[in-house]
Motif scaffolding. Structure first.
Motif, PDB file in Angstrom:
ATOM      1  N   GLY A  18       0.743  -0.906   0.011  1.00  0.00           N
ATOM      2  CA  GLY A  18       0.205  -0.129   0.356  1.00  0.00           C
ATOM      3  C   GLY A  18       1.535   0.739  -0.243  1.00  0.00           C
ATOM      4  N   ARG A  19       1.451   1.080   0.465  1.00  0.00           N
ATOM      5  CA  ARG A  19       3.082   2.031   0.947  1.00  0.00           C
ATOM      6  C   ARG A  19       3.571   2.787  -0.661  1.00  0.00           C
ATOM      7  NH1 ARG A  19       4.035   0.613   5.946  1.00  0.00           N
ATOM      8  NH2 ARG A  19       6.327  -0.449   4.978  1.00  0.00           N
ATOM      9  N   ALA A  20       3.604   1.289  -1.382  1.00  0.00           N
ATOM     10  CA  ALA A  20       4.501   1.698  -2.631  1.00  0.00           C
ATOM     11  C   ALA A  20       3.810   2.388  -3.379  1.00  0.00           C
ATOM     12  CB  ALA A  20       5.396   0.186  -2.617  1.00  0.00           C
ATOM     13  N   GLU A  21       2.657   1.840  -3.606  1.00  0.00           N
ATOM     14  CA  GLU A  21       1.639   2.105  -4.190  1.00  0.00           C
ATOM     15  C   GLU A  21       1.564   3.250  -4.590  1.00  0.00           C
ATOM     16  OE1 GLU A  21      -2.809   1.243  -5.394  1.00  0.00           O
ATOM     17  OE2 GLU A  21      -2.138   0.061  -4.282  1.00  0.00           O
ATOM     18  N   THR A  22       0.960   3.840  -2.707  1.00  0.00           N
ATOM     19  CA  THR A  22       0.713   5.322  -2.450  1.00  0.00           C
ATOM     20  C   THR A  22       1.951   6.257  -3.297  1.00  0.00           C
ATOM     21  OG1 THR A  22      -0.802   5.070  -0.685  1.00  0.00           O
ATOM     22  CG2 THR A  22       0.587   7.082  -1.033  1.00  0.00           C
ATOM     23  N   ARG A  23       3.329   5.356  -3.172  1.00  0.00           N
ATOM     24  CA  ARG A  23       4.262   6.402  -3.432  1.00  0.00           C
ATOM     25  C   ARG A  23       4.134   6.303  -4.672  1.00  0.00           C
ATOM     26  NH1 ARG A  23       9.260   4.817   1.509  1.00  0.00           N
ATOM     27  NH2 ARG A  23       7.976   5.766   2.772  1.00  0.00           N
ATOM     28  N   GLY A  24       4.164   5.333  -5.702  1.00  0.00           N
ATOM     29  CA  GLY A  24       4.200   5.230  -6.839  1.00  0.00           C
ATOM     30  C   GLY A  24       2.667   6.806  -7.312  1.00  0.00           C
ATOM     31  N   TRP A  25       2.103   6.560  -7.656  1.00  0.00           N
ATOM     32  CA  TRP A  25       1.160   7.872  -8.001  1.00  0.00           C
ATOM     33  C   TRP A  25       1.655   8.647  -7.085  1.00  0.00           C
ATOM     34  CZ3 TRP A  25      -3.099   6.696 -10.794  1.00  0.00           C
ATOM     35  CH2 TRP A  25      -4.152   5.942 -11.004  1.00  0.00           C
ATOM     36  N   ALA A  26       1.895   9.006  -6.282  1.00  0.00           N
ATOM     37  CA  ALA A  26       2.328  10.314  -6.011  1.00  0.00           C
ATOM     38  C   ALA A  26       3.734  10.459  -7.185  1.00  0.00           C
ATOM     39  CB  ALA A  26       3.369  10.721  -4.660  1.00  0.00           C
ATOM     40  N   VAL A  27       4.757   9.997  -7.260  1.00  0.00           N
ATOM     41  CA  VAL A  27       5.466  10.404  -8.130  1.00  0.00           C
ATOM     42  C   VAL A  27       4.799  10.923  -9.451  1.00  0.00           C
ATOM     43  CG1 VAL A  27       7.599   9.727 -10.039  1.00  0.00           C
ATOM     44  CG2 VAL A  27       7.559   9.192  -7.454  1.00  0.00           C
ATOM     45  N   THR A  53      11.934  12.673  -5.889  1.00  0.00           N
ATOM     46  CA  THR A  53      10.543  11.948  -4.481  1.00  0.00           C
ATOM     47  C   THR A  53      10.877  10.563  -4.827  1.00  0.00           C
ATOM     48  OG1 THR A  53       9.782  13.805  -5.487  1.00  0.00           O
ATOM     49  CG2 THR A  53       8.775  11.539  -4.575  1.00  0.00           C
ATOM     50  N   SER A  54      11.494  10.299  -6.236  1.00  0.00           N
ATOM     51  CA  SER A  54      11.755   8.932  -6.089  1.00  0.00           C
ATOM     52  C   SER A  54      12.897   8.518  -5.954  1.00  0.00           C
ATOM     53  CB  SER A  54      11.915   7.986  -7.770  1.00  0.00           C
ATOM     54  OG  SER A  54      10.787   8.069  -8.040  1.00  0.00           O
ATOM     55  N   LYS A  55      13.942   9.247  -4.874  1.00  0.00           N
ATOM     56  CA  LYS A  55      15.055   8.952  -4.389  1.00  0.00           C
ATOM     57  C   LYS A  55      15.229   8.868  -3.082  1.00  0.00           C
ATOM     58  CE  LYS A  55      19.945  10.220  -4.724  1.00  0.00           C
ATOM     59  NZ  LYS A  55      20.859  11.741  -5.501  1.00  0.00           N
ATOM     60  N   LEU A  71      13.246   3.465   3.173  1.00  0.00           N
ATOM     61  CA  LEU A  71      13.282   2.290   2.657  1.00  0.00           C
ATOM     62  C   LEU A  71      13.946   1.670   3.161  1.00  0.00           C
ATOM     63  CD1 LEU A  71      11.339   1.649  -1.272  1.00  0.00           C
ATOM     64  CD2 LEU A  71      10.302   1.583   1.118  1.00  0.00           C
ATOM     65  N   THR A  72      15.596   2.189   2.735  1.00  0.00           N
ATOM     66  CA  THR A  72      16.656   1.777   2.730  1.00  0.00           C
ATOM     67  C   THR A  72      16.974   2.296   5.126  1.00  0.00           C
ATOM     68  OG1 THR A  72      17.675   3.422   3.026  1.00  0.00           O
ATOM     69  CG2 THR A  72      17.634   1.460   1.278  1.00  0.00           C
TER      70      THR A  72
END
Length: 103
Positions: free
Chosen positions: A35-44, A91-93, A99-100
């Motif tokens: 869910g977090r990854a999907e939200t971040r993808g949409w944000a980008v 933003t992706s960076k 995540l790390t």
């Protein structure tokens, strides 16, 4: 002899229940991460598209005001694309570094 068989079944039932509980716990964590990854993808994606649209609108308005259609719209569309790409990359960076550090 019957007791030995029953104890083995109880042990098996307990192991199955423990395995199901562990699986459910992992599933909850995995779904939260997805869910977090999907939200971040949409944000980008939204940031990128927004920058392109803002650039096109600014160019279109300047073209109407200065009567230079379609040149300023093209220029600002390219600038909006470049700004959107730069913003999406940063933003992706940032998400990658988050995540790390979460691990």
């Amino acid at each position: 002899m019957a007791d030995e068989g029953r104890n083995g079944t109880d042990d098996l039932d307990k192991r199955i229940a423990d395995a199901k509980a562990a699986h459910m716990q992992r599933s909850k964590v995995d779904h939260a991460a997805e869910g977090r990854a999907e939200t971040r993808g949409w944000a980008v994606g939204i940031e990128f598209v927004g920058a392109v649209i803002v650039g096109a609108v600014i160019g279109l308005l300047l073209d109407k005001w200065l009567n230079t259609a379609p040149w300023l719209m093209i220029v600002f569309l390219v600038l909006g694309f470049a700004a959107g790409l730069r913003r999406a990359m940063s933003t992706s960076k940032q998400f990658d570094t988050d995540l790390t550090t979460d691990r």
